[in-house]
Design an enzyme around this catalytic site. Sequence first.
Site, PDB file in Angstrom:
ATOM      1  N   HIS A   1       0.839  -1.202   0.000  1.00 22.23           N
ATOM      2  CA  HIS A   1       0.000   0.000   0.000  1.00 22.23           C
ATOM      3  C   HIS A   1       0.876   1.256   0.000  1.00 22.23           C
ATOM      4  CE1 HIS A   1      -2.961  -3.030   1.508  1.00 22.23           C
ATOM      5  NE2 HIS A   1      -3.738  -2.351   0.676  1.00 22.23           N
TER       6      HIS A   1
ATOM      7  N   PHE B   1       2.742   4.517  -2.878  1.00 15.00           N
ATOM      8  CA  PHE B   1       2.359   5.423  -3.963  1.00 15.00           C
ATOM      9  C   PHE B   1       2.294   4.705  -5.309  1.00 15.00           C
ATOM     10  CE2 PHE B   1       3.515   8.584  -7.285  1.00 15.00           C
ATOM     11  CZ  PHE B   1       2.347   9.355  -7.196  1.00 15.00           C
ATOM     12  N   ARG B   2       3.120   3.687  -5.518  1.00 13.08           N
ATOM     13  CA  ARG B   2       3.058   2.957  -6.797  1.00 13.08           C
ATOM     14  C   ARG B   2       1.712   2.232  -6.918  1.00 13.08           C
ATOM     15  NH1 ARG B   2       6.867   2.013 -10.528  1.00 13.08           N
ATOM     16  NH2 ARG B   2       8.498   2.728  -9.089  1.00 13.08           N
ATOM     17  N   HIS B   3       1.193   1.718  -5.793  1.00  6.64           N
ATOM     18  CA  HIS B   3      -0.149   1.120  -5.824  1.00  6.64           C
ATOM     19  C   HIS B   3      -1.190   2.183  -6.166  1.00  6.64           C
ATOM     20  CE1 HIS B   3      -3.749  -1.073  -4.663  1.00  6.64           C
ATOM     21  NE2 HIS B   3      -4.026  -0.160  -3.739  1.00  6.64           N
TER      22      HIS B   3
ATOM     23  N   HIS C   1      -7.510   6.834  -2.557  1.00  6.91           N
ATOM     24  CA  HIS C   1      -8.219   5.741  -1.885  1.00  6.91           C
ATOM     25  C   HIS C   1      -7.445   5.057  -0.767  1.00  6.91           C
ATOM     26  CE1 HIS C   1      -5.756   2.957  -4.206  1.00  6.91           C
ATOM     27  NE2 HIS C   1      -6.266   1.976  -3.488  1.00  6.91           N
TER      28      HIS C   1
ATOM     29  N   ASP D   1      -9.067  -1.235  -7.734  1.00 10.55           N
ATOM     30  CA  ASP D   1      -8.270  -1.395  -6.508  1.00 10.55           C
ATOM     31  C   ASP D   1      -7.611  -2.770  -6.445  1.00 10.55           C
ATOM     32  OD1 ASP D   1      -7.171  -0.850  -4.010  1.00 10.55           O
ATOM     33  OD2 ASP D   1      -8.992  -1.457  -2.929  1.00 10.55           O
TER      34      ASP D   1
ATOM     35  N   TYR E   1       1.303  -8.801   4.459  1.00 10.09           N
ATOM     36  CA  TYR E   1       0.486  -9.691   5.282  1.00 10.09           C
ATOM     37  C   TYR E   1       1.328 -10.370   6.368  1.00 10.09           C
ATOM     38  CZ  TYR E   1      -3.656  -9.545   2.231  1.00 10.09           C
ATOM     39  OH  TYR E   1      -4.778  -9.161   1.537  1.00 10.09           O
TER      40      TYR E   1
ATOM     41  N   GLN F   1      -3.990 -17.053  -4.281  1.00 10.28           N
ATOM     42  CA  GLN F   1      -4.447 -16.445  -5.520  1.00 10.28           C
ATOM     43  C   GLN F   1      -5.582 -17.225  -6.161  1.00 10.28           C
ATOM     44  OE1 GLN F   1      -3.117 -13.551  -4.616  1.00 10.28           O
ATOM     45  NE2 GLN F   1      -3.196 -13.162  -6.809  1.00 10.28           N
TER      46      GLN F   1
END
Length: 501
Positions: free
Chosen positions: A245, A247-249, A285, A396, A418, A447
């Site tokens: 989480h 800035f690239r995200h 966001h 997102d 995580y 995934q």
Amino acid sequence: MGTGASKDFTKTIYIQTNGHVQKIRFSLHCSSRDIYDLLTAVISVNRWTPINLVDCNNALISVAPTMPCNTHTTPYKVVESSLDSTHGDDVLFQSVLSQVAEQFTKAFGVYDLKKEVHDRLNAIEKRMEFEGMKATEIEKCKLEISRIKEGMKNSKDETFDMRSVMIAARRDVPKYHKYTLSEETICYLRNPTFDIWHWEPNEMLCLMEHMFHELGLIAEFNMNPITLKRWLLCIQENYRNNPFHNFRHCFCVTQMMYGMVHLCELKNILSLEDVGILMISAVCHDLDHPGYSNSYQINARTELAVRYNDISPLENHHCSVAFRILGNPEYNILANVEPERFRRIRQEMITLILATDMGNHADVMNEFKRQIEQGFDFNNEDHLKSLKMVLIKCCDISNEVRPMEVSEPWVDCLLTEYFMQSDREKMEGLPVLPFMDRDKVTKSATQIGFIKYILIPMFQSVAKLFPQIEETMVETLNDALYRYEDIKQADDRKKSMEQKA
């Protein structure tokens, strides 16, 4: 699919240095740093020396695999900055020192923080006295001083942190360069296959600025272009350096929203105001995300969870930071919007950002599916509201919509975040979610469940309204699911053989 920007071939450019023209050839798989190192080697300077690349019209060229080609007769010129060539090591050293100093500042607590705030206040007040600013600028300074003093007055120990000052203290005119974007890059930027790993922070800022101009949002909201630059810089400052989480995200989600605006032709369905709200919400966001999820905030009874009564504490915090930034005249891109319209925009942004809480996923999707089954009405405000909520949710969590070489590193980043949380939860004696536990989870298993039960159903629902995403997104998700199922089967066979041995 795609624009061809990711095909395996080499590119040749010509550079003029010391009165000679040098030819440089590189693969499109090279990173911007690799190309930068080639340039510094050609002109025989330290690899950390700041340099700029300009074309025959003295326009700055972005050093990236997508940079435009030239010819022997129209070579680029390499121009060093005013710093000497030995300064590169100093820049790196100063950057490390700056990061270490920041950590020490946090560790030494409130006394040092308040001292720094007082120093900032004195600097602002002296600027007001001696620089002879215009009346409007003086009012902005007074507002900043008032807010900082109010924050100090109401603060209790660590609750007054430096992040609130970061929002109010920046007054310099943005310094990042205006890059010349090639037509290839401009077209590629609209595509879900866009590779977000090849871009430096300043380049991402420039690309985001281009999105707002190209969509017509500057005119729609009567934005000051300089204020837009300041706002983007402030947004970048208020994303933390988390594994996922960050800035690239933020850029990744914004670029996907920009791509969906074009791919789904949303400007033919939604108002330009709605398109602007989607883009601004995508940018904001995850502002100031601490790297620990809502489950941790609630179980640990953090200040955020207490403040928002365990109701989407992170998403409420992202909204709060977004509007604190917009509350500062230096960064208010909506300053010229009428009060009633601003209230409408604010409410829409809050609704969209809160929709990104995965705890609300089932409710949002059930309502959207019900509307589709009954007949989706693009003239119905409630139906459009659901559509916008689902669109920002798609963007997102859209990484698996991208090519494998772009999406897979994001999985590693998310698992790293995580595992940091689950390690802390174990240390503090808090409940640990199974999909965050490094002792239980595998990448493939995580995934498979996420793609199969969350992503594919959601994108299939959107594809019922916009069939054009079936090939570019839904089929890509199915391919990703098959790939991870194959990986899981191979892992299971390997594990079984090891147990038998």
